[in-house]
Design a protein around this motif. Structure first.
Motif, PDB file in Angstrom:
ATOM      1  N   HIS A  70       0.802  -1.225   0.000  1.00  0.00           N
ATOM      2  CA  HIS A  70       0.000   0.000   0.000  1.00  0.00           C
ATOM      3  C   HIS A  70       0.830   1.268   0.000  1.00  0.00           C
ATOM      4  O   HIS A  70       0.292   2.358  -0.016  1.00  0.00           O
ATOM      5  CB  HIS A  70      -0.940  -0.014   1.206  1.00  0.00           C
ATOM      6  N   LYS A  71       2.152   1.151   0.054  1.00  0.00           N
ATOM      7  CA  LYS A  71       2.956   2.371   0.064  1.00  0.00           C
ATOM      8  C   LYS A  71       3.737   2.442  -1.238  1.00  0.00           C
ATOM      9  O   LYS A  71       4.724   1.752  -1.416  1.00  0.00           O
ATOM     10  CB  LYS A  71       3.894   2.397   1.269  1.00  0.00           C
ATOM     11  N   SER A  72       3.283   3.267  -2.132  1.00  0.00           N
ATOM     12  CA  SER A  72       3.882   3.243  -3.460  1.00  0.00           C
ATOM     13  C   SER A  72       5.090   4.180  -3.557  1.00  0.00           C
ATOM     14  O   SER A  72       6.044   3.899  -4.277  1.00  0.00           O
ATOM     15  CB  SER A  72       2.839   3.627  -4.509  1.00  0.00           C
ATOM     16  N   ALA A 132      -5.312   2.971  14.946  1.00  0.00           N
ATOM     17  CA  ALA A 132      -6.694   3.181  14.517  1.00  0.00           C
ATOM     18  C   ALA A 132      -6.793   3.420  13.009  1.00  0.00           C
ATOM     19  O   ALA A 132      -7.767   3.011  12.372  1.00  0.00           O
ATOM     20  CB  ALA A 132      -7.282   4.370  15.272  1.00  0.00           C
ATOM     21  N   ASP A 133      -5.772   4.046  12.434  1.00  0.00           N
ATOM     22  CA  ASP A 133      -5.804   4.294  10.981  1.00  0.00           C
ATOM     23  C   ASP A 133      -5.777   2.974  10.214  1.00  0.00           C
ATOM     24  O   ASP A 133      -6.506   2.786   9.234  1.00  0.00           O
ATOM     25  CB  ASP A 133      -4.613   5.181  10.556  1.00  0.00           C
ATOM     26  N   ALA A 134      -4.966   2.041  10.703  1.00  0.00           N
ATOM     27  CA  ALA A 134      -4.805   0.771   9.994  1.00  0.00           C
ATOM     28  C   ALA A 134      -6.080  -0.086  10.084  1.00  0.00           C
ATOM     29  O   ALA A 134      -6.466  -0.733   9.096  1.00  0.00           O
ATOM     30  CB  ALA A 134      -3.605   0.018  10.545  1.00  0.00           C
ATOM     31  N   THR A 157      -5.897   3.544  19.827  1.00  0.00           N
ATOM     32  CA  THR A 157      -6.280   4.907  19.429  1.00  0.00           C
ATOM     33  C   THR A 157      -5.064   5.612  18.842  1.00  0.00           C
ATOM     34  O   THR A 157      -3.920   5.333  19.208  1.00  0.00           O
ATOM     35  CB  THR A 157      -6.755   5.716  20.649  1.00  0.00           C
ATOM     36  N   ARG A 158      -5.331   6.498  17.924  1.00  0.00           N
ATOM     37  CA  ARG A 158      -4.235   7.274  17.338  1.00  0.00           C
ATOM     38  C   ARG A 158      -4.739   8.699  17.112  1.00  0.00           C
ATOM     39  O   ARG A 158      -5.827   8.876  16.551  1.00  0.00           O
ATOM     40  CB  ARG A 158      -3.810   6.638  16.019  1.00  0.00           C
ATOM     41  N   PRO A 159      -3.970   9.694  17.556  1.00  0.00           N
ATOM     42  CA  PRO A 159      -4.428  11.074  17.386  1.00  0.00           C
ATOM     43  C   PRO A 159      -4.754  11.361  15.926  1.00  0.00           C
ATOM     44  O   PRO A 159      -4.052  10.900  15.028  1.00  0.00           O
ATOM     45  CB  PRO A 159      -3.221  11.909  17.833  1.00  0.00           C
TER      46      PRO A 159
HETATM   47 MG    MG Z   1       1.336   4.685   8.617  1.00  0.00          MG
END
Ligand code: MG
Ligand code: ATP
Length: 228
Positions: A70-72, A132-134, A157-159
């Motif tokens: 996912h990281k191009s 949380a983003d993932a 949790t992630r800010p």
């Molecule tokens: Mg990341």
């Protein structure tokens, strides 16, 4: 100490920790912390330690990704990222680093890693730690349903990521995939590798955001165009 010696000391310590780990015969609870770690920072370490303590996990395995799907945009050489994770974790007896993803030459997917882990270590219960983003992106991962069969997920949790959004997402994943997901409040550190890379690019300080020896490594290897 020279950077070469630092790398060697961290690698030796990790090898010793891995040998101990492989000799364990009883069932153990293992947290997995996957990521690009470009570079590893204190939010990764603090999140892992908080969750280890809270859920009484025996070990946390840090698994730096090889070529993440996912990281191009171009990311740092995988061996440098791996070395930095080793250096950052060397003083925590509960933190181990696995090179199984960086050793793979093709793209690395979590599902392959989970299957490999289950095959290699028969007696582990896996807790896959994500920010949380993932967890919000998880349905874009390969074989999403299968991932949930092989591990319990712990979403920290992630800010910057809305708590409500995360809770809704988790509720829907539980219904859709019968997933085991725990959401946990982790004391926030509003930092990311992207932020650190940008700080370095602009010649700003990253002191106290990454371990001192990781900063030394970055300087020595001139990663992220440090000081240019
Ligand atoms: Mg990341
Ligand atoms: P980048 O900015 O390059 O995406 P990152 O800081 O998000 O870097 P990753 O290597 O992408 O780091 O993330 C690895 C794991 O650590 C992911 O599950 C991510 O959600 C989690 N994580 C990273 N930073 C934090 C943070 N500040 N708080 C909680 N979890 C975090």
């Amino acid at each position: 100490m020279s950077i070469e010696n630092l790398i060697k000391r961290a690698e030796d310590k990790n090898t010793r920790k891995l040998k101990n780990f492989e000799n364990k015969s009883k069932n153990i609870k293992v947290g997995i912390m996957g990521g690009t770690f470009d570079p590893i920072h204190y939010a990764h370490l603090a999140t892992a330690e908080f969750i280890r303590d809270r859920y009484k996990l025996d070990k946390i395995l840090f698994i730096p990704s090889g070529t993440p799907p996912h990281k191009s945009e171009s990311i740092t050489n995988k061996f440098d990222r791996y070395n930095m994770v080793n250096i950052a974790t060397e003083n925590n007896e509960h933190f181990l680093v696995l090179d199984l993803e960086i050793k793979r030459n093709k793209k690395t997917y979590t599902i392959d890693t989970l299957k490999d882990l289950k095959k290699t270590y028969k007696n582990i219960d896996i807790y896959f730690i994500t920010g949380a983003d993932a967890i919000c992106d998880i349905e874009t991962w390969k074989d999403v349903e299968e991932n949930f069969k092989l591990a319990t997920f712990i979403a920290a949790t992630r800010p910057g990521i809305s708590l409500l959004k995360v809770q809704e997402k988790i509720a829907s994943l539980k219904i859709k995939y019968n997933a085991n997901i725990i959401d946990v409040y982790v004391p926030s550190l509003d930092i990311s590798s992207t932020y650190i890379r940008n700080q370095l690019k602009e010649n700003h300080s990253v002191r106290y955001l990454v371990p001192e020896n990781v900063e030394n490594y970055i300087k020595y290897k001139m990663l992220y165009r440090y000081g240019e």
